[in-house]
Design a protein around this motif. Structure first.
Motif, short mmCIF file in Angstrom:
data_model
loop_
_atom_site.label_atom_id
_atom_site.label_comp_id
_atom_site.label_asym_id
_atom_site.label_seq_id
_atom_site.Cartn_x
_atom_site.Cartn_y
_atom_site.Cartn_z
N CYS A 7 0.85 -1.19 0.00
CA CYS A 7 0.00 0.00 0.00
C CYS A 7 0.89 1.23 0.00
O CYS A 7 1.88 1.29 0.71
CB CYS A 7 -0.90 -0.01 1.23
N ARG A 8 0.51 2.23 -0.79
CA ARG A 8 1.33 3.44 -0.88
C ARG A 8 0.96 4.49 0.15
O ARG A 8 1.62 5.51 0.27
CB ARG A 8 1.24 4.03 -2.28
N GLN A 9 -0.11 4.25 0.94
CA GLN A 9 -0.57 5.26 1.88
C GLN A 9 0.42 5.50 3.02
O GLN A 9 0.49 6.59 3.55
CB GLN A 9 -1.95 4.90 2.43
N GLY A 10 1.16 4.48 3.42
CA GLY A 10 2.21 4.66 4.43
C GLY A 10 1.71 4.89 5.85
O GLY A 10 2.43 5.48 6.66
N CYS A 11 0.52 4.43 6.18
CA CYS A 11 0.04 4.57 7.56
C CYS A 11 0.98 3.79 8.48
O CYS A 11 1.16 2.58 8.32
CB CYS A 11 -1.39 4.03 7.68
N THR A 12 1.58 4.46 9.43
CA THR A 12 2.61 3.84 10.27
C THR A 12 2.07 2.79 11.22
O THR A 12 2.83 1.94 11.69
CB THR A 12 3.38 4.91 11.06
N PHE A 13 0.77 2.82 11.53
CA PHE A 13 0.18 1.83 12.43
C PHE A 13 -0.20 0.55 11.68
O PHE A 13 -0.65 -0.41 12.29
CB PHE A 13 -1.05 2.41 13.14
N CYS A 14 -0.04 0.54 10.36
CA CYS A 14 -0.47 -0.59 9.53
C CYS A 14 0.74 -1.30 8.94
O CYS A 14 1.59 -0.68 8.29
CB CYS A 14 -1.37 -0.06 8.41
N ALA A 15 0.82 -2.62 9.15
CA ALA A 15 1.95 -3.39 8.62
C ALA A 15 2.02 -3.30 7.10
O ALA A 15 3.10 -3.21 6.52
CB ALA A 15 1.84 -4.85 9.06
N THR A 16 0.88 -3.32 6.44
CA THR A 16 0.86 -3.22 4.98
C THR A 16 1.37 -1.87 4.52
O THR A 16 2.12 -1.77 3.55
CB THR A 16 -0.58 -3.43 4.45
N GLY A 17 1.00 -0.81 5.23
CA GLY A 17 1.42 0.53 4.86
C GLY A 17 2.92 0.73 4.96
O GLY A 17 3.50 1.51 4.21
N THR A 18 3.55 0.00 5.85
CA THR A 18 4.99 0.16 6.03
C THR A 18 5.79 -0.55 4.94
O THR A 18 6.97 -0.27 4.79
CB THR A 18 5.44 -0.35 7.41
#
Length: 120
Positions: A7-18
């Motif tokens: 995922c390109r959103q980069g939400c730091t609380f989300c493993a996928t985002g990182t």
């Protein structure tokens, strides 16, 4: 259903985002997930699938064209025949424009609202 690898959103609380965005899934890859789940349900004698939530890996708003194609097959009378009210697309809504692009989809929308800072 997942719609991307990463995922390109980069939400730091989300493993996928990182992990960043590796690629978007095509509609047939999204539908293959539903097909596999439906087969597993039948194999194990479980009640038929009625509800589908697009949630997990990837941001549907970043892959609208393929998500739309998959959704139309899910609700089509000659497709998976799911009721539109039983299909939900969860999004972090990267922008108001992204939310507007999701509005015409044959599904309910769930907007995951969060803050970049815990103090907000």
């Amino acid at each position: 259903d997942e719609v991307e690898v990463g995922c390109r959103q980069g939400c730091t609380f989300c493993a996928t985002g990182t992990m960043g965005l590796l690629r978007s899934l095509a509609a047939d890859e999204i539908l293959a997930q539903l097909h596999a789940a439906a087969a597993a349900v039948r194999q194990h004698g479980m009640p038929p699938l009625r509800n589908v939530v697009f949630m997990g890996m990837g941001e549907p708003a970043d892959n609208v064209e393929e998500v739309s194609r998959a959704l139309h097959a899910m609700v089509h009378p000659f497709g998976f025949q799911l009721g539109r009210s039983y299909v939900c697309v969860s999004t972090v809504g990267p922008s108001p424009g992204h939310i507007r692009a999701l509005e015409p989809l044959p599904a309910r929308l769930a907007w995951s609202v969060h803050a970049a800072d815990d103090h907000l």
